[in-house]
Write a protein that holds these residues in place. Structure first.
Motif, PDB file in Angstrom:
ATOM      1  N   ASP A 253       0.831  -1.209   0.000  1.00  0.00           N
ATOM      2  CA  ASP A 253       0.000   0.000   0.000  1.00  0.00           C
ATOM      3  C   ASP A 253       0.862   1.255   0.000  1.00  0.00           C
ATOM      4  O   ASP A 253       0.563   2.228  -0.666  1.00  0.00           O
ATOM      5  CB  ASP A 253      -0.909   0.032   1.246  1.00  0.00           C
ATOM      6  CG  ASP A 253      -1.936  -1.087   1.173  1.00  0.00           C
ATOM      7  OD1 ASP A 253      -2.122  -1.594   0.039  1.00  0.00           O
ATOM      8  OD2 ASP A 253      -2.493  -1.464   2.223  1.00  0.00           O
ATOM      9  N   LYS A 254       1.917   1.192   0.809  1.00  0.00           N
ATOM     10  CA  LYS A 254       2.800   2.366   0.882  1.00  0.00           C
ATOM     11  C   LYS A 254       3.952   2.275  -0.116  1.00  0.00           C
ATOM     12  O   LYS A 254       4.813   3.136  -0.165  1.00  0.00           O
ATOM     13  CB  LYS A 254       3.371   2.488   2.306  1.00  0.00           C
ATOM     14  CG  LYS A 254       2.311   2.653   3.382  1.00  0.00           C
ATOM     15  CD  LYS A 254       2.655   3.841   4.269  1.00  0.00           C
ATOM     16  CE  LYS A 254       1.452   4.538   4.832  1.00  0.00           C
ATOM     17  NZ  LYS A 254       0.681   3.761   5.801  1.00  0.00           N
ATOM     18  N   ARG A 255       3.998   1.232  -0.874  1.00  0.00           N
ATOM     19  CA  ARG A 255       5.067   0.969  -1.866  1.00  0.00           C
ATOM     20  C   ARG A 255       6.465   0.992  -1.229  1.00  0.00           C
ATOM     21  O   ARG A 255       7.398   1.567  -1.731  1.00  0.00           O
ATOM     22  CB  ARG A 255       4.975   1.957  -3.028  1.00  0.00           C
ATOM     23  CG  ARG A 255       3.645   1.846  -3.792  1.00  0.00           C
ATOM     24  CD  ARG A 255       3.663   2.563  -5.096  1.00  0.00           C
ATOM     25  NE  ARG A 255       3.800   4.004  -4.957  1.00  0.00           N
ATOM     26  CZ  ARG A 255       4.010   4.841  -5.954  1.00  0.00           C
ATOM     27  NH1 ARG A 255       4.147   4.370  -7.178  1.00  0.00           N
ATOM     28  NH2 ARG A 255       4.102   6.138  -5.749  1.00  0.00           N
ATOM     29  N   LEU A 256       6.552   0.326  -0.076  1.00  0.00           N
ATOM     30  CA  LEU A 256       7.842   0.201   0.617  1.00  0.00           C
ATOM     31  C   LEU A 256       8.262  -1.265   0.605  1.00  0.00           C
ATOM     32  O   LEU A 256       7.479  -2.145   0.991  1.00  0.00           O
ATOM     33  CB  LEU A 256       7.721   0.706   2.058  1.00  0.00           C
ATOM     34  CG  LEU A 256       7.238   2.155   2.222  1.00  0.00           C
ATOM     35  CD1 LEU A 256       7.107   2.510   3.702  1.00  0.00           C
ATOM     36  CD2 LEU A 256       8.194   3.128   1.529  1.00  0.00           C
ATOM     37  N   TYR A 257       9.488  -1.511   0.151  1.00  0.00           N
ATOM     38  CA  TYR A 257       9.972  -2.885  -0.002  1.00  0.00           C
ATOM     39  C   TYR A 257      11.381  -3.005   0.569  1.00  0.00           C
ATOM     40  O   TYR A 257      12.164  -2.062   0.522  1.00  0.00           O
ATOM     41  CB  TYR A 257      10.003  -3.281  -1.482  1.00  0.00           C
ATOM     42  CG  TYR A 257       8.631  -3.370  -2.100  1.00  0.00           C
ATOM     43  CD1 TYR A 257       7.987  -4.594  -2.220  1.00  0.00           C
ATOM     44  CD2 TYR A 257       7.972  -2.217  -2.529  1.00  0.00           C
ATOM     45  CE1 TYR A 257       6.715  -4.684  -2.768  1.00  0.00           C
ATOM     46  CE2 TYR A 257       6.697  -2.291  -3.087  1.00  0.00           C
ATOM     47  CZ  TYR A 257       6.082  -3.532  -3.198  1.00  0.00           C
ATOM     48  OH  TYR A 257       4.813  -3.620  -3.725  1.00  0.00           O
ATOM     49  N   GLY A 258      11.682  -4.172   1.112  1.00  0.00           N
ATOM     50  CA  GLY A 258      13.038  -4.376   1.621  1.00  0.00           C
ATOM     51  C   GLY A 258      13.535  -5.780   1.298  1.00  0.00           C
ATOM     52  O   GLY A 258      12.786  -6.752   1.374  1.00  0.00           O
ATOM     53  N   LEU A 259      14.804  -5.864   0.902  1.00  0.00           N
ATOM     54  CA  LEU A 259      15.424  -7.164   0.639  1.00  0.00           C
ATOM     55  C   LEU A 259      16.629  -7.319   1.553  1.00  0.00           C
ATOM     56  O   LEU A 259      17.505  -6.455   1.576  1.00  0.00           O
ATOM     57  CB  LEU A 259      15.896  -7.249  -0.827  1.00  0.00           C
ATOM     58  CG  LEU A 259      14.800  -7.155  -1.898  1.00  0.00           C
ATOM     59  CD1 LEU A 259      15.428  -7.120  -3.287  1.00  0.00           C
ATOM     60  CD2 LEU A 259      13.835  -8.338  -1.783  1.00  0.00           C
ATOM     61  N   GLN A 260      16.696  -8.394   2.293  1.00  0.00           N
ATOM     62  CA  GLN A 260      17.838  -8.627   3.172  1.00  0.00           C
ATOM     63  C   GLN A 260      19.079  -9.015   2.359  1.00  0.00           C
ATOM     64  O   GLN A 260      20.200  -8.763   2.754  1.00  0.00           O
ATOM     65  CB  GLN A 260      17.485  -9.736   4.179  1.00  0.00           C
ATOM     66  CG  GLN A 260      18.562 -10.029   5.175  1.00  0.00           C
ATOM     67  CD  GLN A 260      18.997  -8.786   5.927  1.00  0.00           C
ATOM     68  OE1 GLN A 260      18.235  -8.192   6.684  1.00  0.00           O
ATOM     69  NE2 GLN A 260      20.225  -8.338   5.681  1.00  0.00           N
ATOM     70  N   PHE A 261      18.842  -9.591   1.172  1.00  0.00           N
ATOM     71  CA  PHE A 261      19.968 -10.027   0.325  1.00  0.00           C
ATOM     72  C   PHE A 261      20.284  -8.946  -0.713  1.00  0.00           C
ATOM     73  O   PHE A 261      19.597  -7.925  -0.798  1.00  0.00           O
ATOM     74  CB  PHE A 261      19.618 -11.363  -0.342  1.00  0.00           C
ATOM     75  CG  PHE A 261      18.323 -11.323  -1.128  1.00  0.00           C
ATOM     76  CD1 PHE A 261      18.304 -10.920  -2.451  1.00  0.00           C
ATOM     77  CD2 PHE A 261      17.121 -11.673  -0.512  1.00  0.00           C
ATOM     78  CE1 PHE A 261      17.116 -10.873  -3.160  1.00  0.00           C
ATOM     79  CE2 PHE A 261      15.933 -11.620  -1.222  1.00  0.00           C
ATOM     80  CZ  PHE A 261      15.925 -11.215  -2.544  1.00  0.00           C
ATOM     81  N   HIS A 262      21.319  -9.221  -1.512  1.00  0.00           N
ATOM     82  CA  HIS A 262      21.780  -8.237  -2.507  1.00  0.00           C
ATOM     83  C   HIS A 262      21.318  -8.625  -3.916  1.00  0.00           C
ATOM     84  O   HIS A 262      21.951  -9.459  -4.559  1.00  0.00           O
ATOM     85  CB  HIS A 262      23.310  -8.140  -2.475  1.00  0.00           C
ATOM     86  CG  HIS A 262      23.811  -7.499  -1.221  1.00  0.00           C
ATOM     87  ND1 HIS A 262      23.970  -6.131  -1.095  1.00  0.00           N
ATOM     88  CD2 HIS A 262      24.159  -8.019  -0.030  1.00  0.00           C
ATOM     89  CE1 HIS A 262      24.407  -5.849   0.108  1.00  0.00           C
ATOM     90  NE2 HIS A 262      24.525  -6.978   0.785  1.00  0.00           N
ATOM     91  N   PRO A 263      20.250  -7.996  -4.422  1.00  0.00           N
ATOM     92  CA  PRO A 263      19.785  -8.349  -5.769  1.00  0.00           C
ATOM     93  C   PRO A 263      20.757  -7.867  -6.853  1.00  0.00           C
ATOM     94  O   PRO A 263      20.714  -8.349  -7.981  1.00  0.00           O
ATOM     95  CB  PRO A 263      18.450  -7.604  -5.887  1.00  0.00           C
ATOM     96  CG  PRO A 263      18.577  -6.434  -4.967  1.00  0.00           C
ATOM     97  CD  PRO A 263      19.434  -6.916  -3.825  1.00  0.00           C
ATOM     98  N   GLU A 264      21.622  -6.911  -6.497  1.00  0.00           N
ATOM     99  CA  GLU A 264      22.502  -6.302  -7.512  1.00  0.00           C
ATOM    100  C   GLU A 264      23.691  -7.179  -7.895  1.00  0.00           C
ATOM    101  O   GLU A 264      24.325  -6.949  -8.915  1.00  0.00           O
ATOM    102  CB  GLU A 264      22.992  -4.926  -7.024  1.00  0.00           C
ATOM    103  CG  GLU A 264      23.982  -4.934  -5.860  1.00  0.00           C
ATOM    104  CD  GLU A 264      23.328  -5.041  -4.477  1.00  0.00           C
ATOM    105  OE1 GLU A 264      22.166  -5.477  -4.407  1.00  0.00           O
ATOM    106  OE2 GLU A 264      23.984  -4.703  -3.480  1.00  0.00           O
ATOM    107  N   VAL A 265      24.043  -8.166  -7.055  1.00  0.00           N
ATOM    108  CA  VAL A 265      25.217  -8.975  -7.416  1.00  0.00           C
ATOM    109  C   VAL A 265      24.784 -10.189  -8.249  1.00  0.00           C
ATOM    110  O   VAL A 265      23.676 -10.702  -8.081  1.00  0.00           O
ATOM    111  CB  VAL A 265      26.056  -9.424  -6.181  1.00  0.00           C
ATOM    112  CG1 VAL A 265      26.469  -8.251  -5.326  1.00  0.00           C
ATOM    113  CG2 VAL A 265      25.318 -10.458  -5.359  1.00  0.00           C
ATOM    114  N   LEU A 266      25.661 -10.619  -9.118  1.00  0.00           N
ATOM    115  CA  LEU A 266      25.288 -11.668 -10.074  1.00  0.00           C
ATOM    116  C   LEU A 266      24.977 -12.996  -9.395  1.00  0.00           C
ATOM    117  O   LEU A 266      24.251 -13.818  -9.929  1.00  0.00           O
ATOM    118  CB  LEU A 266      26.397 -11.862 -11.108  1.00  0.00           C
ATOM    119  CG  LEU A 266      26.556 -10.696 -12.097  1.00  0.00           C
ATOM    120  CD1 LEU A 266      27.742 -10.948 -13.027  1.00  0.00           C
ATOM    121  CD2 LEU A 266      25.284 -10.486 -12.915  1.00  0.00           C
TER     122      LEU A 266
END
Ligand code: XMP
Length: 511
Positions: free
Chosen positions: A161-174
């Motif tokens: 609803d508030k468009r807030l998201y969090g990832l504990q891991f690193h999506p940017e690394v291959l």
């Protein structure tokens, strides 16, 4: 400029520019700014989305970087990564604890809730790259848990609803499977980005910025003929034309024939081009020098002196341009990364040089992005796809002391290696390949006689960003051909080895 902006707020993580680069890969314009950027400034920029980077701290410590919670009330989507994810949870009333017994590092099997938009269209489990001791043990009100691992219940949190998201891991690394798709989902499905940016925009923006900064000042460019300095020459010549003087210092450590090739390649360009033959000068400074960092330092300083002398000849010069790209910046110890090699083209001018300023317009680009920019600018393929060549050249490919004799041996051997790789059609698949003169001698037999000659090492690597690399799987038959040609055609080499180490733990160059 009429394109959407995504802001990356930097909390001191290792991967801040890598996140920016991934966003650019998704065709979205992106800027990295400090986490201390005032809220008013952020509002003015009106970003389509904000990404918080990771960082080395613990959110619950007072001295750790924090953020004004107002940022979550702007209605702008936020994606927190690692520390950024914990910070979001902590700032909004969740709790974060140390998971001493269950800290996660490296590749981790992770299970996703596919109803979360970040994971839309992706498999419900996969490998992610984790690097954390703290974890969110209680998410803030309004948030749900959207991914977990066997030891961490909160690998992802979201409040759609508030468009807030969090990832504990690193999506940017291959290492994170589908990491780029998760970022793309955030950009396109959550932030509503349209993909209105590409390298053409980058070129336009950079040209505009260079013009504004330089005005009618004169620029000197260290042109090596490598990809980075050639792309920079193209960019600067489009921006300021003849205000640019390219100086190609032939320090004598170029590959065979390369000095002449570089000169020929730029002969028809609309820039001032000067070639300085300084081989004697460099060699004499390096007599008896064995230590790699000392070599780099001496060569770096000599470079500056040669430029200074040329600058005096051509009159007032205001700027000194360098083709520094992002991997050079972090490996030279900018920010928090440790110093591995002091790439000589980074780090500022010594006091005695009287240029006004260094400009490094490629500073934020990775190698493949630099190539893309080169193509955008209309550089020929053979320049854009030339394999990278270090500033100190063959000086760091001769282990220990450099002599004219060793240089000639290495140039001839390296030439054969490169010729055969190109003939086999592997020159674009192997991202960097070269010969190293080890300076070690060993016993061999040629004809009926005993030889006591140099061992040559061949190195070939595949890599995407030159920060990590694998050794190239060159077919044995091709290696055999190369080996036989070199020992037969180049005097003083009687043994050839192929380097089969990855980076890390080795580096690409031997010195
Ligand atoms: P390493 O050896 O650090 O190399 O794994 C990574 C990339 O950087 C290049 N390299 C240099 N480039 N000056 C440069 O301009 C240097 O002193 C230098 N040392 C390494 C290397 O060729 C590879 O592409």
């Amino acid at each position: 400029m009429n394109h959407q902006l995504v802001l990356v707020l930097d909390f001191g993580g290792q991967y801040n520019q890598l996140i920016a680069r991934r966003v650019r890969e998704c065709n979205v314009y992106c800027e990295v700014k400090s986490y201390q950027t005032p809220i008013d400034e952020i509002k003015k920029l009106s970003p389509a989305g904000i990404i918080f980077t990771g960082g080395p701290n613990s959110v619950y410590l007072e001295e750790s970087p924090h953020i004004d919670p107002e940022i979550f009330r702007l209605g702008i989507p936020v994606l927190g990564i690692c520390y950024g994810c914990q910070l979001m949870a902590y700032s909004l009333g969740g709790s974060v604890s140390s998971a001493n017994t269950t800290s996660e590092y490296g590749k981790t099997v992770t299970y996703f809730d596919r109803s979360c938009r970040l994971f839309d269209g992706l498999p419900d489990q996969g490998i992610t790259w984790m690097s954390h001791t703290d974890y969110i043990d209680n998410p803030p009100e309004g948030f749900t848990l959207a991914a977990h691992t066997d030891s961490c219940p909160s690998a992802a949190i979201c409040n759609p609803d508030k468009r807030l998201y969090g990832l504990q891991f690193h999506p940017e690394v291959l290492h994170t499977e589908n990491g780029l798709s998760m970022l793309r989902n955030f950009l396109y499905l959550v932030c509503g980005c349209t993909g209105d940016w590409d390298m053409g925009n980058y070129a336009q923006t950079a040209i505009q910025e260079i013009r504004e900064k330089v005005g009618d000042g004169k620029i000197l460019l260290a042109l090596s003929g490598g990809v980075d300095s050639s792309v920079l020459a193209a960019l600067l010549s489009k921006a300021v034309g003849k205000q640019l003087t390219c100086i190609f210092v032939d320090h004598g450590f170029m590959r065979k024939n390369e000095g002449d090739e570089v000169e020929a390649a730029f002969a028809d360009w609309d820039v001032n081009f000067i070639r300085v033959n300084a081989a004697d000068r460099f060699l004499s400074k390096l007599v008896g020098v064995e230590e790699p960092e000392t070599k780099r330092k001496i060569i770096g300083e000599e470079f500056i002196r040669v430029f200074e002398a040329e600058a005096k000849k051509i009159g007032q010069v205001d700027y000194f341009a360098q083709g520094t790209i992002y991997p050079d910046v972090i490996e030279s110890g900018a920010g928090d990364a440790a110093v591995i090699k002091s790439h000589h083209n980074v780090g500022g001018l010594p006091d005695y040089v009287d240029f006004k300023e260094i400009i490094e317009p490629l500073r934020l680009l990775f190698k493949d992005e630099t190539r893309k920019l080169g193509m955008e600018l209309g550089l020929p393929d053979y320049l854009v796809w030339r394999q990278p060549f270090p500033g100190p050249g063959l000086a760091i490919r001769i282990i220990g002391e450099i002599t004219r004799e060793k240089l000639a041996i290495l140039q001839d051997a390296d030439f054969i290696f490169r010729e055969e790789i190109a003939k086999a059609g592997l020159d674009r698949d192997i991202h960097q390949y070269f010969a190293v003169l080890t300076s070690m001698k060993s016993v061999g037999v040629m004809g009926d006689g005993r030889t006591y000659d140099y061992t040559l090492a061949l190195r070939g690597v595949t890599t995407t960003d030159f920060m990590t690399a694998d050794f190239a799987r060159i077919p044995y038959d091709l290696l055999a051909k190369i080996s036989s040609r070199i020992v037969n055609e180049v005097k003083n080499i009687n043994r050839i080895v192929y380097d089969i180490t990855t980076k890390p733990p080795a580096t690409i160059e031997w010195e």
